[in-house]
Design an enzyme around this catalytic site. Structure first.
Site, PDB file in Angstrom:
ATOM      1  N   GLU A 160       0.859  -1.201   0.000  1.00 55.13           N
ATOM      2  CA  GLU A 160       0.000   0.000   0.000  1.00 55.13           C
ATOM      3  C   GLU A 160       0.891   1.245   0.000  1.00 55.13           C
ATOM      4  O   GLU A 160       1.917   1.269   0.686  1.00 55.13           O
ATOM      5  CB  GLU A 160      -0.845  -0.023   1.281  1.00 55.13           C
ATOM      6  CG  GLU A 160      -1.680   1.216   1.532  1.00 55.13           C
ATOM      7  CD  GLU A 160      -2.301   1.241   2.933  1.00 55.13           C
ATOM      8  OE1 GLU A 160      -1.647   0.795   3.914  1.00 55.13           O
ATOM      9  OE2 GLU A 160      -3.442   1.715   3.048  1.00 55.13           O
ATOM     10  N   ASN A 176      -6.899   5.982  -2.161  1.00 52.70           N
ATOM     11  CA  ASN A 176      -5.810   5.070  -1.805  1.00 52.70           C
ATOM     12  C   ASN A 176      -5.988   3.865  -2.735  1.00 52.70           C
ATOM     13  O   ASN A 176      -6.923   3.085  -2.568  1.00 52.70           O
ATOM     14  CB  ASN A 176      -5.951   4.693  -0.326  1.00 52.70           C
ATOM     15  CG  ASN A 176      -4.780   3.885   0.183  1.00 52.70           C
ATOM     16  OD1 ASN A 176      -4.043   3.284  -0.587  1.00 52.70           O
ATOM     17  ND2 ASN A 176      -4.614   3.858   1.493  1.00 52.70           N
ATOM     18  N   LYS A 186      -9.340   1.879  -2.236  1.00 45.05           N
ATOM     19  CA  LYS A 186      -9.599   1.363  -0.880  1.00 45.05           C
ATOM     20  C   LYS A 186     -10.962   1.807  -0.353  1.00 45.05           C
ATOM     21  O   LYS A 186     -11.289   3.005  -0.373  1.00 45.05           O
ATOM     22  CB  LYS A 186      -8.483   1.846   0.051  1.00 45.05           C
ATOM     23  CG  LYS A 186      -8.519   1.282   1.469  1.00 45.05           C
ATOM     24  CD  LYS A 186      -7.258   1.715   2.219  1.00 45.05           C
ATOM     25  CE  LYS A 186      -7.188   1.183   3.631  1.00 45.05           C
ATOM     26  NZ  LYS A 186      -5.928   1.597   4.303  1.00 45.05           N
ATOM     27  N   GLU A 233      -6.402   8.760   7.431  1.00 46.08           N
ATOM     28  CA  GLU A 233      -6.888   8.288   6.115  1.00 46.08           C
ATOM     29  C   GLU A 233      -8.279   8.833   5.802  1.00 46.08           C
ATOM     30  O   GLU A 233      -8.593   9.118   4.658  1.00 46.08           O
ATOM     31  CB  GLU A 233      -6.899   6.763   6.067  1.00 46.08           C
ATOM     32  CG  GLU A 233      -5.516   6.178   5.905  1.00 46.08           C
ATOM     33  CD  GLU A 233      -5.569   4.731   5.461  1.00 46.08           C
ATOM     34  OE1 GLU A 233      -6.066   4.441   4.373  1.00 46.08           O
ATOM     35  OE2 GLU A 233      -5.104   3.878   6.254  1.00 46.08           O
ATOM     36  N   CYS A 257      -4.845  -3.032   2.738  1.00 43.05           N
ATOM     37  CA  CYS A 257      -4.610  -2.907   4.178  1.00 43.05           C
ATOM     38  C   CYS A 257      -5.828  -3.199   5.044  1.00 43.05           C
ATOM     39  O   CYS A 257      -6.195  -4.332   5.218  1.00 43.05           O
ATOM     40  CB  CYS A 257      -4.007  -1.549   4.515  1.00 43.05           C
ATOM     41  SG  CYS A 257      -3.296  -1.573   6.174  1.00 43.05           S
ATOM     42  N   ASN A 267       0.191  -0.999   5.520  1.00 49.17           N
ATOM     43  CA  ASN A 267       1.031  -0.209   6.428  1.00 49.17           C
ATOM     44  C   ASN A 267       0.337  -0.298   7.778  1.00 49.17           C
ATOM     45  O   ASN A 267      -0.682   0.363   7.997  1.00 49.17           O
ATOM     46  CB  ASN A 267       1.062   1.272   6.034  1.00 49.17           C
ATOM     47  CG  ASN A 267       1.957   1.573   4.847  1.00 49.17           C
ATOM     48  OD1 ASN A 267       3.082   2.033   4.985  1.00 49.17           O
ATOM     49  ND2 ASN A 267       1.439   1.325   3.660  1.00 49.17           N
TER      50      ASN A 267
END
Ligand code: CDV
Length: 310
Positions: free
Chosen positions: A46, A109, A126, A145, A171, A196
């Protein structure tokens, strides 16, 4: 036998001031090792082109957008595409995407799937964005995020690549059973994902000691319950003072881990994955058409009714 030899290209830390060109060079070194080890496909983590920037609170759009790519490949990433094509390798790459949608600019993302000829085969944005929107000064580091990214709008797709059905997630998605199940219902045979994951989870520090266990638990369960290979690849080690877990791993449809990284740095893990192993589970225990009973799940929920008073 249908096989994909996959390389999980785990990355050690990326410093905030490390240039894209320097990072891309690290990725190219790993591509070359992957070629030497007979890989067909390489999976990067990621946000593989930059440090994990959601750990900082920022307000200036230009400062935030500097972590995003407005074109892919762009000037700095083209050498990666060129080298992968030269080596005949497909790859999956996570990065921060700036997308023009009509009159608005969106931030995602994102992960892309590129075939050995350099063609974009698939894109995933994402969906499960963890963390928070506002600055929380009590935390030792932020996880913003929800501030910097829009929720992905492409669903969980599955694409044909290298003779198999390949899907992607990113993730935090790996912790949610529906992520794998939506792809499982499309017959997925290999799920590619990067992560991450800080060791320290400020909202619930009592989970910290379980970070590696939860990583394995979520991915191994997702693999087994959906009869698919799962390739989970970390960006790890101490990045800008924050420790992130490693243990990148390749998991078989049996739920067994067949390769796992041993370091917290740049490290390639490799496995030759027999896609037909998925059938052994998809046609027996997890033959969805024969055994799943979604029409009954709702009835059971209705019959259960409200929770009894405490
Ligand atoms: N990048 C992430 O999505 N990280 C989350 C952390 C914040 C828990 C994860 O699920 O690993």
């Amino acid at each position: 036998m249908r096989t994909i030899t996959v390389g999980g290209a785990q990355l050690g830390p990326i410093a905030r001031d490390e240039s894209r060109a320097a990072v891309v060079m690290r990725l190219i070194v790993m591509l070359r090792e992957a070629r030497a080890r007979d890989c067909d496909l390489v999976v990067f983590p990621e946000l593989a082109l930059t440090t994990f920037f959601p750990r900082w609170f920022m307000t200036l759009p230009a400062e935030i957008d500097a972590f995003f790519e407005s074109e892919m490949p762009g000037r700095d990433t083209k050498p990666l595409f060129d080298e992968a094509r030269r080596l005949g390798l497909a790859f999956c790459l996570g990065y921060a995407e700036l997308a023009e949608e009509g009159a608005t600019t969106k931030h995602y993302n994102t992960s892309i799937l590129v075939d050995a000829a350099g063609r974009l085969v698939g894109k995933y944005r994402k969906i499960h964005l963890p963390g928070h929107v506002e600055h929380e000064p009590a935390r030792p580091f932020q996880h913003l995020e929800k501030r910097y990214f829009d929720v992905g709008n492409l669903g969980f797709g599955v694409w044909r690549l290298l003779g198999g059905l390949v899907g992607m997630c990113i993730c935090n998605d790996r912790r949610w059973p529906e992520t794998y199940r939506v792809m499982g219902l499309q017959g997925v045979e290999m799920v590619l994902l990067g992560y991450n994951t800080p060791v320290h989870h400020p909202p619930a520090p009592e989970h910290d000691l379980l970070a590696n266990f939860h990583n394995r638990l979520a991915m191994q369960a997702g693999a087994y319950q959906n009869a698919t290979w799962v390739v989970g690849v970390a960006k790890c080690g101490r990045e800008e003072g924050v420790d992130q877990i490693g243990q990148s791993q390749i998991i078989a449809p049996s739920g067994e881990t067949v390769a796992m990284a041993a370091t917290l740095g740049d490290e390639l893990i490799v496995a030759r994955c027999d896609l037909d192993l998925c059938r052994s589970y998809k046609t027996t225990v997890f033959d969805f058409a024969r055994h799943r009973r979604p029409e009954h799940y709702r009835l059971i929920v209705d019959r259960t009714g409200p929770l009894p008073p405490a």
